[in-house]
Design an enzyme around this catalytic site. Structure first.
Site, PDB file in Angstrom:
ATOM      1  N   TYR A 135      58.685  30.584  34.008  1.00  0.00           N
ATOM      2  CA  TYR A 135      59.475  29.395  33.682  1.00  0.00           C
ATOM      3  C   TYR A 135      59.404  28.446  34.881  1.00  0.00           C
ATOM      4  O   TYR A 135      59.900  28.760  35.953  1.00  0.00           O
ATOM      5  CB  TYR A 135      60.914  29.840  33.415  1.00  0.00           C
ATOM      6  CG  TYR A 135      61.870  28.793  32.882  1.00  0.00           C
ATOM      7  CD1 TYR A 135      61.442  27.550  32.436  1.00  0.00           C
ATOM      8  CD2 TYR A 135      63.226  29.073  32.802  1.00  0.00           C
ATOM      9  CE1 TYR A 135      62.334  26.612  31.939  1.00  0.00           C
ATOM     10  CE2 TYR A 135      64.132  28.145  32.301  1.00  0.00           C
ATOM     11  CZ  TYR A 135      63.680  26.913  31.875  1.00  0.00           C
ATOM     12  OH  TYR A 135      64.580  25.983  31.384  1.00  0.00           O
ATOM     13  N   LYS A 163      56.387  28.505  30.331  1.00  0.00           N
ATOM     14  CA  LYS A 163      57.253  27.456  29.793  1.00  0.00           C
ATOM     15  C   LYS A 163      57.377  26.415  30.890  1.00  0.00           C
ATOM     16  O   LYS A 163      57.960  26.672  31.940  1.00  0.00           O
ATOM     17  CB  LYS A 163      58.613  28.037  29.431  1.00  0.00           C
ATOM     18  CG  LYS A 163      59.673  26.981  29.165  1.00  0.00           C
ATOM     19  CD  LYS A 163      60.892  27.570  28.510  1.00  0.00           C
ATOM     20  CE  LYS A 163      62.089  26.593  28.526  1.00  0.00           C
ATOM     21  NZ  LYS A 163      61.778  25.176  28.610  1.00  0.00           N
ATOM     22  N   VAL A 208      59.350  23.615  23.565  1.00  0.00           N
ATOM     23  CA  VAL A 208      60.668  24.229  23.694  1.00  0.00           C
ATOM     24  C   VAL A 208      61.681  23.100  23.908  1.00  0.00           C
ATOM     25  O   VAL A 208      62.223  22.941  24.986  1.00  0.00           O
ATOM     26  CB  VAL A 208      60.667  25.237  24.865  1.00  0.00           C
ATOM     27  CG1 VAL A 208      61.985  26.005  24.909  1.00  0.00           C
ATOM     28  CG2 VAL A 208      59.505  26.212  24.765  1.00  0.00           C
TER      29      VAL A 208
END
Lengths: 304, 304, 304, 304
Positions: A135, A163, A208
């Site tokens: 992340y 992500k 996302v």
């Protein structure tokens, strides 16, 4: 199948006005997202205000979303903590509760170099048997994750995806290209809510977007248009979504955690998806005027 | 017609090995770019190492490029200086020398707020009769330019366009949308070399890629594909360009002004467009190994 | 004798309400400072709003202060511009007008590494015959100057001193120590207005406090106490000065160039030293309430 | 008596080569510090590498230091975690284990404004009955703590002191002055290892220098000189300490958590105070050459 393919909303965490978790609203939010056609669910992310939850509350949220989802889509789980062995404890609990993958940041509060950060991910990955997703969210304190390190960790099988919430789209494109050149060991997604069409064009596997809590069906339509190569339709849908995204700019002078997420909560409450837009302490609640401005935009774009 | 429509390369400034301007190479560079089909020329930008030129040298460059171009495309001119009245002096000289527009940053060295920065642009615009383009390049010191201010200055007729090198693509999309909602007073371009396809999809008028010094024809093909809505062709061309862009990452551990621009100069010298890759003092020259690595990539992608 | 020894105020630049230079006020300011016992004058610094002056105005200011001072103390001159050859032009003009030394920042707008920045100072120093003082002011855009580079440039005779406005006192102490270990080639001063006593204790040669425009005699008393080792007296004087410094915090929500300098100008105008507190465009003027708050503090500490 | 008066070293956390806690070395470190005359002990700070410890390890460290100290000086305990309710859990455990006070940062990972950060401290303080000390350490991610907020929280009785590791000495002086003007509700200390003499001159109550793990007696001599007003002696002692501090600069190109703390550990191991300089994973160990360079300096200043 890529673990981050498609639209994977980072779920809001609903609270009762007294500050306790509102699990019935959480159930309704899950059903709202699945009805919109989303491809996965991401709980305990920044949009889920994970930083404000105790470990016990984190577990409760994961348990409930896994139960409600009942295998219809994968549930990936955020595990923010200071360093690797602490994150490993979070990740093992998430795995035990049914997470399909864990989302792991660089170290927090610690001051590490690139080699140490790579080792950090190796320590976490060695502690669980489900995939680890890196992340990249430098605005919240952890170091920016280097492209070459991410691809190398993909090659090693340490991480399965990235992500990207770094806001660095040039870096994202170079990551996409380097990943492809390496045989695509990584699934790559972006958190850039208002440029998802452009990011899909240049090779993102998925998005996302926090705003998908409000309009999951819109994002899914945009993704489907992109999938079939109808880029004008994708852009048109994204343009419509972006008018909705103006709700995030109605709150002015708010903290980073109060404005955007507060707007998403206010919109979901107006839609009846969640009961209350309550924020966890010490985040300040939006004013009535701000909420009215948000609801007006939701109405303008036709969601109400 | 939008002043920033299409591919507008920021011209390199060639030097002789003794550090003096190489105007014959500059002529060849202009012809190379025009042969590639570019839509305009931007001189005295960051890629042109404008910071290292004296005022006399700035004037020489503008005069020569205007003469060589001879009206085939517009020539826009950068005017970096500390504050508005100093920039106005630069801009008036550029206008007198034939600039089609001037490109103006926020104040440097000064510490101003949003209202003062807006006024800064008004002071500069009042001093010339050609269009002013706002240049958003926070990495070089000036403040990030706020979206609402830019659109407001467009509405007032103070600025005619924005060259965005901020690296903030979400901000860029929101600028595009706000500009459209205001009736498109602004022409908007991006400096993001490796995501031009995505930025065109989301509404950019044009691109200002330093790499176009090396491969103008490639960028023009990409732009033309985007213009006719063939986004797969645009992406494929951009992917090819991006393999060429790896030349910018061959230099390692170099300063911000030595690596990328040094690579573009080395590639243009290898192509015979300019005679020498000389950098202005005190910027360090690339090593022979770095140059060899760059030339190898230029060869791999088929430009040699 | 150290070029930066003692109290060397960075002179405000007074303007008439129409924005033109007010040279009579400038004369009175010089006399006010000399009457206070200061050890040198620094013109065209950040407090002098040098960024907002044209080259012609810079020359006028230097010429006038040199003439008024008439050799009673040295006049050092700031020369901010983008890069070395441009700064060299500024420095040569300052030398011709009678500057005792020039104050030179790292490159602006350019993106250089440490070796390039060192070479930058060598290029400037080679262009003048008066001493060069390195100016460390990272808040305004140039890179932070590295300690080892500064001492090395001192050893080479490239620079004669350092004016440190970096706000990094640990770095300052280490610079003081490294300079002493190298045989003290550098004269070192701090711009930290409210901790001058502490900085003198740890080895600073002098201070360059903007607030000394208002209260030169107070700073000189503090310096004299420190010189004779009476640190309690130095601290007591500094504590009194710091109550005066609260004028810099009366303006709220102002830009970096509007608040503190605006307060110093308002105080000097209230004292009758300068005629008008006018700020150069586009800096916003302080409100009447802010000026009243400033004057009240000047009165409280007994200067009026 | 001020809770932060005097020299309060932030204890290193010793590890066995296999990565487990070395409690016997921890005992010896406590005795070394107490023999040097320190006024308090701070465990689980940044120098203690708290970020790398699990909660169980944190508890073990607190328990052991409290037991070994046996009331000879107060033991204050760091509690870093993401947000208030999580920190409250850490703080309650520390109190139960015998902490005299807890040291609390601003929120991590969260993005809060000033009002929310003030409320954050109120939530933590309401959860324990021992004093709360605010820890200002912006380099590790939490927001810089505002002066007025700190004094206000002091007035409310929410916090009892401030440990300032912000590197902003002007801000520190203004905090000292504002605290005094408010009746001194706060005890204020600095982490600036090499300017402690200057900070004591301007009104600090105490110092929390990581280097005091190596030379507690030197810091205590410096503090005692300052207490009796012998500022020349204080500066001379600090100058000697600063030669020792060069050990922190022997490691080059290391991460923020590897270099300085690695040097302190290597020095303590060379002195026989701790058995091994082992660093917690994934922090890289220093090289043999680096350790040799560190030991040479420790020897030069006469500690071996």
């Amino acid at each position: 199948m890529s673990i981050l393919r498609g639209i994977i909303p980072p779920l809001l965490t609903p609270f009762h006005p007294d500050g306790s978790l509102d699990l019935d609203s959480l159930d309704r939010l899950v059903e709202h997202l699945l009805a919109g056609g989303v491809h996965g669910l991401f709980v305990l992310g920044s949009s889920g205000q994970v930083a404000y939850l105790t470990d016990a509350e984190r577990d409760t949220v994961v348990e409930r979303v896994v139960a409600t989802t009942a295998g219809r889509v994968p549930v990936v789980v955020g595990t923010p903590d200071l360093t690797a062995r602490r994150i490993a404890e979070q990740a093992r609990r998430a795995e035990a509760l049914g997470a399909a993958a864990v989302v792991v940041t660089a170290p927090l509060y610690a001051l590490n170099n690139a080699a140490e950060i790579a080792e950090h991910f190796r320590i976490v990955a060695a502690s669980v048997s489900i995939p680890v997703i890196a992340y990249d969210v430098p605005v919240r304190g952890p170091a920016k994750l280097a492209r070459d390190m991410l691809v190398q960790l993909g090659r090693e099988g340490v991480i399965a995806g990235v992500k990207d919430s770094s806001g660095d789209d040039v870096g994202f494109r170079r990551l996409v290209d380097a990943n492809r050149a390496a045989g695509s060991p990584l699934s790559v997604s972006t958190g850039h809510e208002v440029v998802c069409d452009g990011m899909l064009l240049l090779g993102a596997d998925g998005c996302v977007p926090g705003l998908a809590n409000v309009d999951p069906a819109g994002y899914v339509r945009m993704f489907n248009a992109a999938e079939r190569g109808d880029w004008d339709a994708a852009r048109t849908e994204q343009d419509r979504i972006n008018r909705l995204f103006e709700i995030a700019f109605v709150p002015q002078g708010r903290s980073g955690d109060a404005g955007g997420i507060g707007a998403f909560k206010a919109a979901c409450a107006a839609l009846g998806v969640i009961t209350s837009a309550t924020m966890p302490a010490p985040i300040e609640a939006l004013s009535d005027d701000e909420v009215a401005g948000i609801v007006a935009i939701v109405r303008e774009v036709g969601l109400i």
